[in-house]
Design an enzyme around this catalytic site. Structure first.
Site, PDB file in Angstrom:
ATOM      1  N   GLU A 118       0.912  -1.269  -0.114  1.00  0.00           N
ATOM      2  CA  GLU A 118       0.038  -0.074  -0.005  1.00  0.00           C
ATOM      3  C   GLU A 118       0.735   1.002   0.136  1.00  0.00           C
ATOM      4  O   GLU A 118       0.633   2.358  -0.418  1.00  0.00           O
ATOM      5  CB  GLU A 118      -0.826   0.017   1.249  1.00  0.00           C
ATOM      6  CG  GLU A 118      -2.172  -1.045   0.937  1.00  0.00           C
ATOM      7  CD  GLU A 118      -1.465  -2.479   1.414  1.00  0.00           C
ATOM      8  OE1 GLU A 118      -0.276  -2.755   1.867  1.00  0.00           O
ATOM      9  OE2 GLU A 118      -2.409  -3.479   1.031  1.00  0.00           O
ATOM     10  N   HIS A 122     -11.212  -6.439   8.654  1.00  0.00           N
ATOM     11  CA  HIS A 122     -11.960  -6.265   7.242  1.00  0.00           C
ATOM     12  C   HIS A 122     -13.235  -5.345   7.591  1.00  0.00           C
ATOM     13  O   HIS A 122     -14.095  -5.341   6.696  1.00  0.00           O
ATOM     14  CB  HIS A 122     -12.387  -7.481   6.536  1.00  0.00           C
ATOM     15  CG  HIS A 122     -11.316  -8.485   6.170  1.00  0.00           C
ATOM     16  ND1 HIS A 122     -10.520  -9.281   7.107  1.00  0.00           N
ATOM     17  CD2 HIS A 122     -10.522  -8.452   5.022  1.00  0.00           C
ATOM     18  CE1 HIS A 122      -9.570  -9.803   6.492  1.00  0.00           C
ATOM     19  NE2 HIS A 122      -9.522  -9.487   5.253  1.00  0.00           N
TER      20      HIS A 122
HETATM   21  C1  LIG Z   1      -1.738  -5.406   4.298  1.00  0.00           C
HETATM   22  C2  LIG Z   1      -2.695  -6.162   3.707  1.00  0.00           C
HETATM   23  N1  LIG Z   1      -2.988  -5.722   2.234  1.00  0.00           N
HETATM   24  C3  LIG Z   1      -3.814  -6.475   1.433  1.00  0.00           C
HETATM   25  C4  LIG Z   1      -4.416  -7.541   2.291  1.00  0.00           C
HETATM   26  C5  LIG Z   1      -5.598  -8.303   1.115  1.00  0.00           C
HETATM   27  N2  LIG Z   1      -4.848  -9.685   0.856  1.00  0.00           N
HETATM   28  C6  LIG Z   1      -5.148 -10.711   1.669  1.00  0.00           C
HETATM   29  S1  LIG Z   1      -4.277 -12.165   1.083  1.00  0.00           S
HETATM   30  C7  LIG Z   1      -3.776 -11.409  -0.374  1.00  0.00           C
HETATM   31  C8  LIG Z   1      -2.751 -11.983  -1.068  1.00  0.00           C
HETATM   32  C9  LIG Z   1      -1.512 -12.397  -0.540  1.00  0.00           C
HETATM   33  O1  LIG Z   1      -1.011 -13.339  -1.521  1.00  0.00           O
HETATM   34  P1  LIG Z   1       0.407 -14.135  -0.990  1.00  0.00           P
HETATM   35  O2  LIG Z   1       1.235 -13.221  -0.129  1.00  0.00           O
HETATM   36  O3  LIG Z   1       1.152 -14.537  -2.420  1.00  0.00           O
HETATM   37  O4  LIG Z   1      -0.273 -15.170  -0.130  1.00  0.00           O
HETATM   38  P2  LIG Z   1      -1.006 -16.519  -0.699  1.00  0.00           P
HETATM   39  O5  LIG Z   1      -2.487 -16.057  -0.548  1.00  0.00           O
HETATM   40  O6  LIG Z   1      -0.532 -16.878  -2.145  1.00  0.00           O
HETATM   41  O7  LIG Z   1      -0.737 -17.725   0.348  1.00  0.00           O
HETATM   42  C10 LIG Z   1      -4.326 -10.190  -0.253  1.00  0.00           C
HETATM   43  C11 LIG Z   1      -3.757  -8.945  -1.301  1.00  0.00           C
HETATM   44  C12 LIG Z   1      -4.094  -7.834   3.527  1.00  0.00           C
HETATM   45  N3  LIG Z   1      -4.659  -8.921   3.845  1.00  0.00           N
HETATM   46  N4  LIG Z   1      -3.309  -7.109   4.146  1.00  0.00           N
END
Ligand SMILES: Cc1ncc(C[n+]2csc(CCOP(=O)(O)OP(=O)(O)O)c2C)c(N)n1
Ligand SMILES: Cc1ncc(C[n+]2csc(CCOP(=O)(O)OP(=O)(O)O)c2C)c(N)n1
Ligand SMILES: [Mg+2]
Ligand SMILES: [Mg+2]
Lengths: 338, 420, 338, 420
Positions: free
Chosen positions: C60, C129
């Site tokens: 962000e 959330h």
């Molecule tokens: C600071 C923050 N930004 C955005 C999110 C929303 N979000 C939750 S999971 C995710 C994707 C994460 O992907 P990755 O790190 O590759 O983990 P995976 O789900 O593949 O295990 C996002 C964007 C969040 N939870 N926290």
């Protein structure tokens, strides 16, 4: 009793706690060998070793994040953010982690981290060395927020903050590090040795959090202030000739509502003073709280006297700063109101 | 307004309707990479960060210097944990579809990461998981009932109803709490490890984030602090190719492995086949030993594939080919370990089916038990008044007042009158 | 006129602006090919190309930082923070940079960035959330803060925000993305098509920022609300039988003080409603502002009806949420007060 | 409570009272490193990230493939800019000591970084400086009077008195504003470069931060976005060995060069002698060409030494040997370029002295002029009422009211009565 300025009092509080509690560690930018840009940790690394007084990389988010992990492993980290203006890079770790860990784990995990940060203006620091962001932190549940107004309180409150089981944001009004300041920059600086608050016991003592203190008894109006503004308010009261009761909040959150409201119910008037910008500032909460609890006893509108809703301008500190005149004018207004 | 754009934008190799294509993936043959001393200088082992440590070959044999030479019974335990993780996920997914929990996250296809890595660590090492590491809890023997009760936010929920499903923690099991905010556990794990070193302990910490999350500030904070203080910590980037809808290239994986970030910081980096139980175990044991010896942190990139949707709120058919996983070159971690055990003569399809049946029964049995403590709809319910606890260590007056107001509201609601 | 829910209205606003102004670009996590986790940018990358609708890394702070640089180079970036709860990692870039650039350069540089973020609870999102952090941003000078309560306003305000020369934090109350919500989760969901606010012109139109709207005229008490709570307040008013005037703030900062105070001076009573935690929240500013301007006409204490000062608990959303009963009780209290 | 700590803590080689020791510094001989094609893959040029590009040898000759072969007059201009920067710093330091400005930051010993790098870029490339890059303004010809007026917060101050001294900007000179918050300009520069690419321009951006600041989150943000979108940007980490009182080892430089972070992200990394005007110019020109060709970003680490105190608020004698700089192996950038020009027969001590005298006169002359627009104590003063402008594009009602209140206060102050 020893005389200390606020820097020495904070240094003494850290010294006492490092001595008493092996789980206390200090971390921050330039806090170790150098002793801090404001000298608050001077001599402590030499005394307690570089394992317990750590110079850190310049990464406020990393400092608080690492401190949380240390806290989880049973240490009591006391971290310094070099200026409150630089707490923002650590904001996610403070709000989403430090303030929430106990809650989200139903008490299974917590981190008793104390985050010290010098705040406030009047030192020609311009817009990024002068901020008072307390109003951003007081809105965050799960942390406590403290701001002392003199060396004696600074030491006692800092010791209590470090011993507290909860995370504490500890604001240090840097304008009064070396002496009380009544808002008159032209006047010769007064040292803490000339102020009762400069008498500080050498040893361990605590001042309970969430207890405000009446620093001047009065009957006509209640002035709510904290940090530097406690002294400015005193000058303003003298100047205005109004018999005001001045309350030094000392802890902003959780707030000592009872002491505040008892006073306003007595005086029927309230003037709130802070250096931070006005809109959405902590003064708004004070105004709302007092209004809700004291409405039927209010003889005049509650007033807020604050910094303007602009960044802190380098060249216009004293036009920005809520000095004695601005406060006195408000005192007069609430007395004349009817 | 503009001339032709010259901005580069990364793409996944295949979108819905196209044929899966994993040609971008650099894979070393099993046994190809050398296994250095755990005290080796990171500069001497940079190849580990761009190659891929693999032990299981195409004939399901364990080959090469990274072969951890685990006992068959250890392998069987590992297989059991992975299977249990998958069956647990299946059940919880179903339960969510039935509307009995609000949300769920599966780890389908990545089970080896959590299970093998946990098994390579000591029980008192501290683990800082992401939301896709349920295998940590299972490998450490956390009761499924406890995990289910958390997902149910019921009277036995370890989080007292405060967190979404899967946001587990386990104090006595040395597994940290999961945050909704990505990557925050990275510097926290490093701080924990710094504290362990400070105390003179030989316990270490390990943290997991996804490749997508590695773009967050806290990745950098964790790496910097780990490098500066040579913290005894293992930092894992689970590269499962996807971050919700965005491909690993959008996270910075297009040009370079994530493990290669390690040497950039002066930290050992190892890229490993994330679906190879043996390779994961060996690499993690190596990194743990390195940390305990005081040689500092290791950044491990397990390369795997997120076979399931991101979560129950996600529909991957919108952004990737449906049959992507079938084409995934590193296969299925459970199948691969199963075939290895069979090749060793220590397992059979029949024993496997028996185990599956037994674990399925266990999951059902746990679910029955979990429901005793209440579901979203039936059974006992947590007292809402507990919501005011643990904000601070002791409840401050304003929260006491707010709780009293809620009392009045709840009372009024039952009596259906206006509270005042 | 076309019917749109709030997601479609936001999508339409972005579509219109991408069409009209080649300098508009969208960035955020999953906003490109996928169209956003809430579908607000659905179809826009296909229509305007991946150069102008960018999927970004999950950072962000990087998103806002890069958007500022783009803004400095004359683009008008509209960034999406996937949930308001995840704005904290971008806090330094928003507060120290986006909000300060024009000021610190005396107008030489600025970045007209719009930061969209879904906020609010009631969707079983748990503590990370569900947050409504508007009170943290309203205290920051140099940015504008907007929160619409219906599709028509959402589109008009978003277009105005994008066209505005200043940075705007644009909060989207996700609980009312698909339909108005009166605070009764058991009741069948109502679609926007059943609400006048669901009628949304297909083309370009703006709704001026800093203009509150009276959504229900009344004589006995003024209710100040925004976002989801506008609808909940309406239900509460009906329930309470009090003849309340309901004002939808729409823009929180700079605040339309005149409309608010004119109303309270008329009704003599004020109830402030928001979903965010109470202590130090935006309601405090509203209370203080109204009290200062309307003191002599107040017949009862100004009340705040808010979420509790705890994180948003997954299992107790409706005990936490300031629903119609909690609001109605306050309306009754201020009417009975004397 | 604890067993012996095992936590590693980095140390500077020498503290006050000890003899300076720069043996930790890895220095390649001048001319030793190859100069690859600007389109070379970052993987093929990783040596550049750990070696040190140097052109000027011990005999003051320009040697090796990185020799930019600049015309003597260009070198003379560079020398002039560096000298002017140093003399400007000297004067402003003195002025601060006299209490006529509130604060100042010198770039003593690092003048080559800003000057050589700016001269290697085009005038329309956008620069994102730190507070120690005054050389950027000087190399682009920003009038010293303007810079001085900013430091004076006087009626001609480009910042209208809102920023501390040295927080300059120059819109028409394509130099961005300096923030008090470290490293924030990194992702901003990348965003600017992304916009340039998006518009199809061939302008590029360049940003500077100190090695200490590279620990901030925004370093990571800048690197990630630069890598993902192959942004036409040059990201510099000026490693001057110190961050206020903390040694570069505390920032992560103990094990690894900062330039090596580049390849970790998939970005070219170059470590360069930061006191070698020619090497800096060559490396920057190379990176600029690389960016314009669409081959993406370069991370450059100029290795130099902060010879002055951190700022006028700092006293380095508290944390490092007084004679540290004298022992610095890479010498003084001005002296080195001067000797090179002399060796070329294009300069002489006498011409040098004349130039110094002339520039000193120029600085004094500018200072006289700057004071015309007011000082902290005498002359015209900015109208405090301007403090309410530029918070937003148009002044909102509440600021209009606050300005009116200030008007009353100012009036009351002059009449010495209570405002109401
Ligand atoms: C600071 C923050 N930004 C955005 C999110 C929303 N979000 C939750 S999971 C995710 C994707 C994460 O992907 P990755 O790190 O590759 O983990 P995976 O789900 O593949 O295990 C996002 C964007 C969040 N939870 N926290
Ligand atoms: C976010 C933030 N944290 C801390 C500071 C205080 N500070 C100002 S300069 C400085 C040291 C920076 O060192 P370096 O990046 O090496 O730059 P140098 O001064 O050596 O040029 C620090 C800690 C700040 N300005 N901003
Ligand atoms: Mg992933
Ligand atoms: Mg430095």
């Amino acid at each position: 009793m020893p005389q200390m300025n606020m820097i020495q009092a904070i240094n003494s509080a850290l010294d006492v706690m490092l001595e008493r509690d092996a789980s206390v560690v200090l971390m921050g930018e330039d806090v170790g060998y150098f002793g801090g840009v404001f000298r608050c940790t001077d001599g402590l690394q030499r005394k307690y070793g570089e394992q317990r007084v750590l110079d850190t990389p310049i990464a406020e988010g990393g400092i608080v994040g690492a401190a949380i992990g240390m806290g989880v492993h049973g240490l009591k980290p006391v971290v310094e953010i070099q200026f409150a203006d630089y707490a923002y890079p650590a904001f996610d770790q403070i709000v989403s982690e430090l303030a929430r860990l106990r809650y989200r784990t139903a008490g299974e995990f917590h981190a008793a981290v104390t985050v010290r940060m010098p705040c406030g203006g009047g030192i020609r620091g311009g817009q990024t060395h002068s901020q008072s962001p307390e109003g951003i932190f007081t809105h965050v549940c799960g942390i406590k927020v403290v701001m002392p107004s003199n060396p004696y309180d600074a030491k006692g409150l800092l010791i209590s903050a470090i011993e507290d089981a909860d995370p504490v944001i500890f604001f240090e009004p840097k304008r009064i590090y070396s002496g009380p300041f009544d808002g008159e920059p032209e006047k010769a600086a007064v040292p803490w040795s000339a102020h009762p608050g400069g008498e500080v016991p050498a040893g361990h003592y605590g001042i309970p959090l969430s207890r405000a203190q009446i620093v001047r008894a009065g009957s006509q109006v209640t002035v709510l202030a904290y940090g530097t503004m406690v002294h400015v308010a005193q000058a303003a009261v003298t100047r205005s000739g109004v018999d005001a009761e001045i309350i030094d909040l000392r802890t902003l959150a959780p707030l000592d509502t009872d002491t505040l409201c008892e006073s306003v119910n007595r005086t029927g008037r309230c003037v709130i003073v802070h250096e931070a910008t006005r809109f959405g500032g902590f003064g708004a909460e004070l105004s709302a709280t007092v209004q809700e609890a004291c409405f039927w006893n209010l003889l005049a509108p509650i007033e807020r006297v604050t910094g303007w809703d602009t960044p802190y301008p380098h060249a216009f500190e004293w036009e920005y700063f809520p000095g004695p005149d601005r406060i006195a004018a408000a005192l007069v207004r609430v007395m004349e109101a009817a | 307004m503009m001339r032709d754009s010259r901005l580069h934008v990364p793409h996944p190799p295949a979108r819905p309707g196209q044929t899966p294509d994993f040609s971008y993936l650099q894979i070393s043959p099993a046994g190809a990479l050398a296994r250095p001393e755990v005290t080796a200088a990171f500069t001497d082992i940079e190849l580990l960060a761009t190659g891929m440590v693999r032990v299981l070959d195409e004939q399901h044999q364990a080959v090469g210097p990274w072969n951890p030479h685990l006992e068959p019974d250890e392998l069987q335990v590992g297989l059991r944990h992975m299977l249990l993780t998958r069956l647990f996920d299946q059940r919880m997914q179903m339960i969510q579809r039935q509307g009995r929990i609000s949300f769920y996250v599966r780890s389908l296809g990545e089970e080896a990461v959590s299970v093998a890595q946990t098994m390579a660590l000591r029980p008192d090492d501290m683990l800082f998981p992401s939301y896709r590491n349920q295998g940590l809890h299972i490998a450490r023997g956390h009761s499924l009932v406890e995990l289910m009760c958390q997902c149910l936010s019921n009277t036995r929920d370890m989080c007292k109803g405060r967190q979404m499903p899967v946001m587990y923690h386990w104090g006595s099991g040395n597994i940290f709490s999961i945050s909704g905010n990505l990557a925050t556990q990275y510097p926290q794990a490093v701080g924990w490890a710094m504290a362990a070193a400070l105390k003179g302990e030989d316990r270490i910490a390990a943290a997991w984030i996804g490749e997508g999350s590695s773009a967050e500030a806290d990745f950098h904070h964790g790496m910097t602090f780990a490098a500066v203080y040579r913290a005894p910590v293992i930092l894992n980037i689970v590269n499962n190719q996807w971050a919700i809808s965005s491909f690993q290239g959008v996270a910075g994986g297009e040009q370079r492995s994530f493990a290669a970030r390690g040497p950039g910081y002066g930290i050992a980096g190892i890229r490993v086949d994330g679906n190879d139980f043996l390779a994961l175990h060996a690499v993690t044991a190596w990194a743990a030993e390195r940390a305990r010896r005081g040689s500092g942190a290791t950044l491990i990139e397990p390369v795997t594939y997120r076979a399931s949707a991101h979560s129950t709120s996600d529909d991957p058919a919108r952004y990737r080919p449906r049959d992507d996983w079938q084409a995934w070159p590193l296969g299925d971690p459970i199948e691969r370990l199963k075939q290895h055990l069979i090749a060793l003569g220590e397992w059979s399809t029949q024993r496997h089916e028996q185990l599956v049946a037994q674990l399925e029964a266990h999951v059902v049995e746990c679910w029955m038990q979990a429901q005793q403590s209440g579901t979203m709809t039936e059974g006992p319910r947590l007292d809402p008044r507990t919501m005011f606890e643990d904000v601070l260590a002791t409840m401050p007056p304003h929260l006491v007042r707010q709780r009293q107001q809620l009392d009045r509201e709840l009372l009024a609601a039952t009596q259906d009158v206006q509270p005042t």
